[in-house]
Scaffold this motif. Structure first.
Motif, mmCIF file in Angstrom:
data_model
loop_
_atom_site.group_PDB
_atom_site.id
_atom_site.type_symbol
_atom_site.label_atom_id
_atom_site.label_comp_id
_atom_site.label_asym_id
_atom_site.label_seq_id
_atom_site.Cartn_x
_atom_site.Cartn_y
_atom_site.Cartn_z
ATOM 1 N N ALA A 152 -5.738 -11.888 12.591
ATOM 2 C CA ALA A 152 -5.539 -10.937 11.486
ATOM 3 C C ALA A 152 -4.074 -10.495 11.441
ATOM 4 O O ALA A 152 -3.479 -10.388 10.354
ATOM 5 C CB ALA A 152 -6.461 -9.740 11.666
ATOM 6 N N LYS B 143 -1.998 -13.160 9.964
ATOM 7 C CA LYS B 143 -2.196 -13.192 8.509
ATOM 8 C C LYS B 143 -1.330 -12.116 7.850
ATOM 9 O O LYS B 143 -0.672 -12.366 6.829
ATOM 10 C CB LYS B 143 -3.681 -12.957 8.191
ATOM 11 N N LEU B 144 -1.307 -10.935 8.445
ATOM 12 C CA LEU B 144 -0.490 -9.847 7.902
ATOM 13 C C LEU B 144 0.985 -10.236 7.938
ATOM 14 O O LEU B 144 1.719 -10.037 6.956
ATOM 15 C CB LEU B 144 -0.733 -8.569 8.718
ATOM 16 N N SER C 297 -6.967 -6.522 -0.036
ATOM 17 C CA SER C 297 -7.925 -7.553 -0.462
ATOM 18 C C SER C 297 -9.344 -7.092 -0.193
ATOM 19 O O SER C 297 -9.577 -6.057 0.401
ATOM 20 C CB SER C 297 -7.655 -8.851 0.268
ATOM 21 N N LYS D 289 0.812 -1.204 0.000
ATOM 22 C CA LYS D 289 0.000 0.000 0.000
ATOM 23 C C LYS D 289 0.856 1.270 0.000
ATOM 24 O O LYS D 289 1.759 1.422 0.811
ATOM 25 C CB LYS D 289 -0.877 -0.023 1.245
ATOM 26 N N PRO E 8 -8.931 -6.643 12.051
ATOM 27 C CA PRO E 8 -9.125 -7.380 10.787
ATOM 28 C C PRO E 8 -9.461 -6.443 9.619
ATOM 29 O O PRO E 8 -8.973 -6.647 8.502
ATOM 30 C CB PRO E 8 -10.286 -8.331 11.095
ATOM 31 N N ALA E 9 -10.267 -5.414 9.876
ATOM 32 C CA ALA E 9 -10.640 -4.484 8.791
ATOM 33 C C ALA E 9 -9.392 -3.775 8.257
ATOM 34 O O ALA E 9 -9.202 -3.649 7.036
ATOM 35 C CB ALA E 9 -11.660 -3.473 9.305
ATOM 36 N N TRP E 10 -8.535 -3.322 9.163
ATOM 37 C CA TRP E 10 -7.316 -2.629 8.732
ATOM 38 C C TRP E 10 -6.387 -3.579 7.974
ATOM 39 O O TRP E 10 -5.801 -3.213 6.952
ATOM 40 C CB TRP E 10 -6.592 -2.017 9.947
ATOM 41 N N VAL E 11 -6.260 -4.815 8.470
ATOM 42 C CA VAL E 11 -5.364 -5.786 7.816
ATOM 43 C C VAL E 11 -5.846 -6.067 6.390
ATOM 44 O O VAL E 11 -5.050 -6.067 5.436
ATOM 45 C CB VAL E 11 -5.256 -7.096 8.644
ATOM 46 N N GLU E 12 -7.143 -6.257 6.222
ATOM 47 C CA GLU E 12 -7.676 -6.502 4.866
ATOM 48 C C GLU E 12 -7.360 -5.322 3.963
ATOM 49 O O GLU E 12 -6.988 -5.487 2.804
ATOM 50 C CB GLU E 12 -9.190 -6.752 4.912
ATOM 51 N N GLU E 13 -7.487 -4.141 4.532
ATOM 52 C CA GLU E 13 -7.251 -2.926 3.756
ATOM 53 C C GLU E 13 -5.784 -2.818 3.322
ATOM 54 O O GLU E 13 -5.483 -2.565 2.155
ATOM 55 C CB GLU E 13 -7.605 -1.749 4.645
ATOM 56 N N LEU F 243 -3.583 -5.124 3.094
ATOM 57 C CA LEU F 243 -3.199 -6.210 2.181
ATOM 58 C C LEU F 243 -3.878 -6.041 0.821
ATOM 59 O O LEU F 243 -3.603 -6.800 -0.113
ATOM 60 C CB LEU F 243 -3.565 -7.581 2.777
#
Ligand code: OAD
Length: 235
Positions: free
Chosen positions: A75, A78-79, A235, A2, A226-231, A233
């Motif tokens: 999360a 996962k990151l 996805s 990012k 989790p919301a920040w990690v998805e962002e 990454l």
């Protein structure tokens, strides 16, 4: 990756484990309301009343083995697994929920409940049982000299050089679930700001150091992390 962010330092505190059922320290009804810091979390307390201190940490050690990582721990794991740049998760937490969730690039700056430290020979051992019964050190055989491997007030947190080195390389500093009340951890955001890097707070509420962060999101860790990690990454 990012927008120019390659290297990340993440600091976590008790808030990340709260939804797993581990009490935070400074909330209403938190650990430091139930116990006086100076009775259980200083070297002087241990010298004065070792039974009280050992019993306190034996109970905490037993408790953390009965709880499970939550969505925020997973999360972050996962990151860690997916992030190709440098990443260091610095935790103030003395539970093992980050590693049980799978995070590998992890450093415990305040020690670990599941370690015992021998004051006779300086060895550290993985420890799941109790210390109140004054077991012998598996390395030197001396009984009664094992203490919890927890950084008490007045003691130096672990691996500060590694933390500052990682911060030197970082493009982003993220603080999760910590009140920002205990130094030197609470000062990391200022160091980050002085280096001119992005700083993000994810916490239930604004922390003591909230104004130092360039961005913040408030809410339960199991939602905002989790919301920040998805962002990040993408996805
Ligand atoms: P604190 O108890 O001081 O702060 C916990 C923070 O987490 C607070 O800002 C809460 O608002 C927030 N919080 C609570 N529940 C949350 C949730 N579900 N999601 C997100 N945030 C939540 O704990 P720490 O900042 O970790 O040191 O405390 C720092 C150090 O003080 C600890 O490592 C410990 C303690 O004395 C030692 O034991 C050496």
């Amino acid at each position: 990756m990012k927008q120019g962010i390659k290297n990340i330092v993440i600091l976590t505190g008790a808030g990340v484990s709260a939804e797993s059922g581990i009490d935070t320290f400074r909330s209403a009804g938190g650990l430091w309301e139930q116990h006086k810091v100076e009775d259980v979390a200083t070297p002087e307390a241990f010298a004065r009343d070792p039974d009280l201190v050992l019993r306190f940490y034996d109970m905490r050690r037993e408790h953390i083995q009965q709880v499970q990582p939550n969505a925020a721990h997973y999360a972050l794991a996962k990151l860690d697994a997916a992030w190709s740049g440098n990443l260091l998760l610095v935790t103030q937490n003395v539970d093992d929920l980050h590693e049980r969730a799978g995070t590998q690039r992890l450093l415990h700056m305040h020690g670990e409940h599941l370690n015992a430290w021998c004051n006779a020979c300086d060895a550290r051992h993985r420890w799941h049982g109790t210390l109140i019964d004054r077991p012998a050190c598996p390395a030197c055989g001396v009984a009664g000299r094992l203490r919890p491997d927890i950084v008490w007030f007045g003691e130096m947190p672990y691996r500060m050089d590694d933390i500052y080195d990682a911060l030197d390389q970082a493009d982003l500093f993220v603080s999760i679930g910590t009140s920002g009340a205990v130094y030197p951890a609470a000062g990391l955001v200022r160091e980050a700001r002085e280096k001119g890097i992005q700083t993000l707070e994810l916490n239930l509420e604004p922390s003591h150091g909230s104004s130092w962060f360039t961005k913040s999101r408030h809410g339960p860790a199991t939602e905002v992390v989790p919301a920040w990690v998805e962002e990040i990454l993408g996805s």
